[in-house]
Design a protein around this motif. Structure first.
Motif, PDB file in Angstrom:
ATOM      1  N   ARG A 177       0.847  -1.189   0.000  1.00 14.40           N
ATOM      2  CA  ARG A 177       0.000   0.000   0.000  1.00 14.40           C
ATOM      3  C   ARG A 177       0.887   1.246   0.000  1.00 14.40           C
ATOM      4  NH1 ARG A 177      -4.542   0.301   4.150  1.00 14.40           N
ATOM      5  NH2 ARG A 177      -5.573   1.283   2.374  1.00 14.40           N
ATOM      6  N   GLU A 178       0.591   2.156  -0.910  1.00 17.29           N
ATOM      7  CA  GLU A 178       1.381   3.381  -1.029  1.00 17.29           C
ATOM      8  C   GLU A 178       0.671   4.536  -0.338  1.00 17.29           C
ATOM      9  OE1 GLU A 178       3.343   6.112  -4.563  1.00 17.29           O
ATOM     10  OE2 GLU A 178       3.488   3.931  -4.633  1.00 17.29           O
ATOM     11  N   VAL A 179       1.390   5.186   0.584  1.00 20.54           N
ATOM     12  CA  VAL A 179       0.841   6.339   1.287  1.00 20.54           C
ATOM     13  C   VAL A 179       0.583   7.461   0.285  1.00 20.54           C
ATOM     14  CG1 VAL A 179       1.350   8.123   3.017  1.00 20.54           C
ATOM     15  CG2 VAL A 179       1.928   5.728   3.481  1.00 20.54           C
ATOM     16  N   GLY A 180      -0.605   8.041   0.379  1.00 20.90           N
ATOM     17  CA  GLY A 180      -0.990   9.100  -0.545  1.00 20.90           C
ATOM     18  C   GLY A 180      -1.846   8.608  -1.689  1.00 20.90           C
ATOM     19  N   PHE A 181      -1.788   7.286  -1.964  1.00 20.75           N
ATOM     20  CA  PHE A 181      -2.606   6.703  -3.024  1.00 20.75           C
ATOM     21  C   PHE A 181      -3.544   5.639  -2.471  1.00 20.75           C
ATOM     22  CE2 PHE A 181       0.964   8.504  -5.328  1.00 20.75           C
ATOM     23  CZ  PHE A 181       0.346   9.086  -6.418  1.00 20.75           C
ATOM     24  N   ASP A 182      -2.974   4.659  -1.755  1.00 22.26           N
ATOM     25  CA  ASP A 182      -3.782   3.555  -1.239  1.00 22.26           C
ATOM     26  C   ASP A 182      -4.257   3.803   0.191  1.00 22.26           C
ATOM     27  OD1 ASP A 182      -3.288   2.027  -3.616  1.00 22.26           O
ATOM     28  OD2 ASP A 182      -1.289   1.602  -2.841  1.00 22.26           O
ATOM     29  N   THR A 183      -3.623   4.726   0.882  1.00 22.87           N
ATOM     30  CA  THR A 183      -4.023   5.110   2.238  1.00 22.87           C
ATOM     31  C   THR A 183      -3.563   6.546   2.472  1.00 22.87           C
ATOM     32  OG1 THR A 183      -3.904   4.493   4.595  1.00 22.87           O
ATOM     33  CG2 THR A 183      -1.895   4.215   3.306  1.00 22.87           C
TER      34      THR A 183
END
Length: 344
Positions: A177-183
């Motif tokens: 999970r990528e911070v800013g995109f997925d969370t």
């Protein structure tokens, strides 16, 4: 006009670890720790602006101009992936780009201590990989996850900003999970992780009180939590964690940390003796009964001494490892000796 993709391909071919793009200078590569200019033509403001615009969508471009900096990952098919930080300086755009290899190196290929396999096999608790920026923390963590992915059967969730190494599902299920995109942020993503049935949680960076607190809670509740901090050794890592909390919570956190900590791996990269690469010097702390007592009793200053006499349990200090690598003629003396003097 220098095209960004051409520059990135050239940097990859020359085995650069980083590329620096800034107005008034030619592009600069970091190769084996040294900064080397690529060509003689200095970049103009419109050059760096065009390079940045070529990798950002409209939303990211708007965010860069609002926040004045942005992190992202970028890939060139068949070449490599790149971690980018694009930022303003003197009202012009600059870029710092890290080359992320497409293949994940093994722990053996990185020449890291075999004890990291034992640490990776922990079923629960907190494992921290620490070091200054550019010391190979992300690569070490990727190698540990890859080791699990070939030898264990676990559900692994990673929270990264941005995603660097891409993992395939092998013997493990790996959700990245990528911070800013997925969370939205590390804290939200970590809190949500606890409802996603993970065995292992990787927190790309433990930046704030909420994230650190939730990570400790996750480690207490039966998960293996891997995280990074920008600290240089085991003692300063524990001090940093405890110091984040308000005074009335410090005693409680110290006890929790003593209970959940599995290991701290600190590392620093040195140029090899032949100047053809870089090698990690490490410090390994494992949370034995003796270490637990030192943490609980606020005797952090005694931890290095305990590590020095605990080699049979896989521990060593950074100084011990640097001296060992120098004896083996594995790293360049001129870069390592000043660091030894610094440590006394």
């Amino acid at each position: 006009m220098i095209r960004l993709d051409s520059l990135l391909k050239d940097a990859f071919a020359k085995h650069a670890s980083d590329i620096h793009i800034t107005v008034g200078s030619p592009p600069v590569y970091r190769i084996n720790g040294d900064l080397l200019a690529s060509g003689e033509e200095s970049l103009a403001p419109e050059d760096t602006r065009e390079m940045a615009r070529s990798v950002l969508n409209d939303g990211q471009w708007e965010r860069l101009n609002r926040q004045r900096e942005i992190d992202l990952s970028y890939g060139i098919a068949g070449i490599s992936r790149f971690r980018m930080n694009i930022f303003y300086q003197r009202n012009c755009i600059s870029m710092a780009v890290r080359v992320v290899p497409t293949t994940i190196p093994s722990l053996a290929e990185l020449q890291l201590p075999p004890v990291l396999k034992q640490i990776s096999a922990s079923t629960q608790g907190l494992v921290l990989v620490t070091g200054p920026t550019g010391s190979g923390k992300s690569t070490t963590l990727a190698a540990m996850i890859d080791y699990m992915n070939h030898t264990m059967n676990k559900h692994i969730i990673t929270l990264e900003d941005p995603i660097e190494y891409l993992h395939s599902h092998r013997t493990c299920i790996i959700d990245q999970r990528e911070v800013g995109f997925d969370t939205a942020n590390f804290h939200n993503g970590l809190r949500a992780c606890l409802r996603q049935d993970p065995d292992v949680i990787l927190v790309g960076e433990m930046r704030d009180l909420e994230t650190i607190s939730t990570a400790i809670t996750a480690a207490e509740t039966g998960h293996l939590v891997l995280g990074t901090l920008h600290t240089t050794d085991a003692s300063s890592t524990m001090d940093r964690i405890i110091d984040v909390f308000p005074a009335h919570q410090k005693e409680q956190i110290r006890i929790q940390l003593a209970n959940v900590l599995q290991a701290i791996v600190s590392q620093r990269l040195f140029q090899t003796a032949d100047k053809q690469g870089r090698r990690a010097a490490t410090e390994i702390l494992r949370n034995t009964a003796a270490i637990k007592n030192l943490i609980r009793n606020e005797k952090m200053h005694q931890i290095p001494n305990t590590m020095q006499v605990s080699r049979d349990q896989g521990m060593h200090t950074m100084t011990m490892d640097i001296k060992k690598l120098l004896r083996e003629d594995a790293i360049a003396e001129e870069f390592a000796l000043p660091y030894l003097k610094e440590r006394g």
